[in-house]
Design an enzyme around this catalytic site. Sequence first.
Site, PDB file in Angstrom:
ATOM      1  N   ASP A 342     -39.893  89.191  67.368  1.00 53.16           N
ATOM      2  CA  ASP A 342     -39.123  90.041  68.266  1.00 53.16           C
ATOM      3  C   ASP A 342     -37.731  90.237  67.657  1.00 53.16           C
ATOM      4  OD1 ASP A 342     -38.303  91.376  70.693  1.00 53.16           O
ATOM      5  OD2 ASP A 342     -37.292  89.513  71.251  1.00 53.16           O
ATOM      6  N   ASP A 571     -38.544  85.876  72.938  1.00 54.58           N
ATOM      7  CA  ASP A 571     -37.720  85.170  73.927  1.00 54.58           C
ATOM      8  C   ASP A 571     -37.811  85.734  75.332  1.00 54.58           C
ATOM      9  OD1 ASP A 571     -34.592  86.748  74.274  1.00 54.58           O
ATOM     10  OD2 ASP A 571     -36.255  87.564  73.125  1.00 54.58           O
ATOM     11  N   ASP A 575     -42.063  89.620  75.978  1.00 54.21           N
ATOM     12  CA  ASP A 575     -42.761  89.015  74.849  1.00 54.21           C
ATOM     13  C   ASP A 575     -43.896  88.095  75.294  1.00 54.21           C
ATOM     14  OD1 ASP A 575     -40.978  90.161  72.943  1.00 54.21           O
ATOM     15  OD2 ASP A 575     -39.510  88.609  73.414  1.00 54.21           O
TER      16      ASP A 575
END
Length: 685
Positions: A342, A571, A575
Amino acid sequence: MPTTLIERPAPSAAPRPDTAPRRRTRVFALPEARWAAAATVLFLIALPLQLTGAPAWAWGPLYALTYATGGWEPAWAGLRALREKTLDVDLLMIVAALGAAAVGQVMDGALLIVIFATSGALEALATARTADSVRGLLDLAPTTATRLLDDGREENVPTERLAVGDTVLVRPGERIGADGRVLDGASEVDQATITGEPLPVAKEVGDEVFAGTLNGTGALRVKVERDASDSVIARIVAMVEEASETKAPTQLFIEKVEQRYSIGMVIATLAVFAVPLAFGAAVTGSLLRAMTFMIVASPCAVVLATMPPLLSAIANAGRHGVLVKSAVVMERLGQVDGVALDKTGTLTEGTPRVTDLRPLTGSGPTDDGLTGSGIAGSGLTTDGLTTDGLTTDGLLALAAAAEHPSEHPLARAIVDAARTRGLALATAENFASAPGIGVTATVDGRTVAVGAPARLLNRTGGAVAARAAAVAAELETGGRTAVLVEVDGVPVGVLGIADRLRPDAAATVTALTTLTGTAPVLLTGDNPRAAARLAAEVGITDVRAGLLPQDKVTAVQEQERAGRKVLVLGDGVNDAPALAAAHTGVAMGRAGSDLALETADAVIVRDELATVPAVVALSRRARSFVVQNLVIASVFISALVAWDLVATLPLPVGVLGHEGSTVIVGLNGLRLLREAAWTRARAEG
């Protein structure tokens, strides 16, 4: 149509918390944990009594209670499995424990009971905590919404009663009640829970909005386009639950091995007992031989051969800020051969910061009538001036003074930058905020506007405006968010704001590339330009931007179908589905959402990216130790079983050999507790 708020009023409905309330199941709320704790306490009381020579009546009942409290649940579950014609290793362990007790090895059997009861309690706790976080995610969406009727009246209704085509009113500070499209109004919406974008997104007529995202300072009329059960946030929950219930191929293989081994053990033990009887052997001798066989062939040696290296690696990683949730996860970390990262909050810090200060030359007295004394009268010191306009400090101080009353993340970034430089800020009056445009304020008699260049420059023209547009375009091409500063309608400078890259991001990407043999993939909900800029800085070439949670899952599944075992590092709530779908999910600990932390297999507690390749390398070391231990355990078990079958293996020798093998493999695995093991893994990673 835009809504301008002067001295922003309090929202008509109190905003909901930015994160879902935590519904954490307490450890001792689980019956498995209570029974395991009781068995452990009883065992720890009985063991010293036995070792110090206390009479059997003192410690014998305690061991019996240990068997009962820790063993009844797996025994009952094993009996239910038998009714379904399935034999699992838990039941086999109970039988082995009872067999050990039958031949006088009560302590060995009790230890087996305690180990298996504790393992079951930890598994139950992990399952409960994951369910807690999934349920907590649903609290991000409001329970009620303001529906607008055809006659203009408003009614407060539960969000589950909203239907496609309804129109809802979303006031400032409220969470949006349904997925839909803006019919009227303008605002900025914090949709980090869905897309992971670090900054609120301007929303106007025709823009899509999502349930559970937080509205900013403007009022919106939203047409509902999806039922509550089909909203993006509801689909996130469904995907996490579905992926959590999916069994990995390794797990399925282990279950098959357990079945065959369990059946083989039962058949072999019965044969060891029955065959000598058929040739006239005594019942007692045959039973003793069978129980000895049960002890020396017990798979606890194999279990202990596997667990110490993995548990030692978990403990070592924990000391260095990596929480690995189970031994299975530690083993799987070493299997990864692909990585998906990410962006916001993972490779970056997740907090916008001022990166560029661009005063516009020519905005002084020669061009647009802004005299040096006029600027000085706005409260800036003379070293904030040049003959052509403002210095960088002067520009920042002016923008921060106007933005000081605002709660927008960009405003906070500007004010924080000014405070970091120790700049004195003038008092702002007549503050006004226009969603999607910016703010205006009076600073010592001059009107200062700070906001989006595309919006503010539409109201001005001339050479300075053209230069401002060029500077803004340059910053935006570089992946920054451009913010224009005007004084009395004249552009005086442009600020660049961006999320800051973590210091160890580039080195981590390089290390992961070396470990896995392939470069990581960047999966982000942020805009393509910002994603491309950051990817270029850290050395990532495969960039997929503008992704919703389901798109991230699709990208991970594509790699999985190609035969890769993918590690996903993220995080946010957005996600979580990808973390659950991946071979191994790792979450950033400090800024990670509750759902991401609970769904992930491991957590980087201190957000140190460099620990990710280190823990992968440590996992690979642990797996090599597991192989060593399995060889050692297999040699001992094979030798002892052969001795018992071919000759007469004395029970004390069998117990000594069985316990000796567990000590050897245990000590070998404990080598991974040493600091040198982490240092070596850090160097390899």
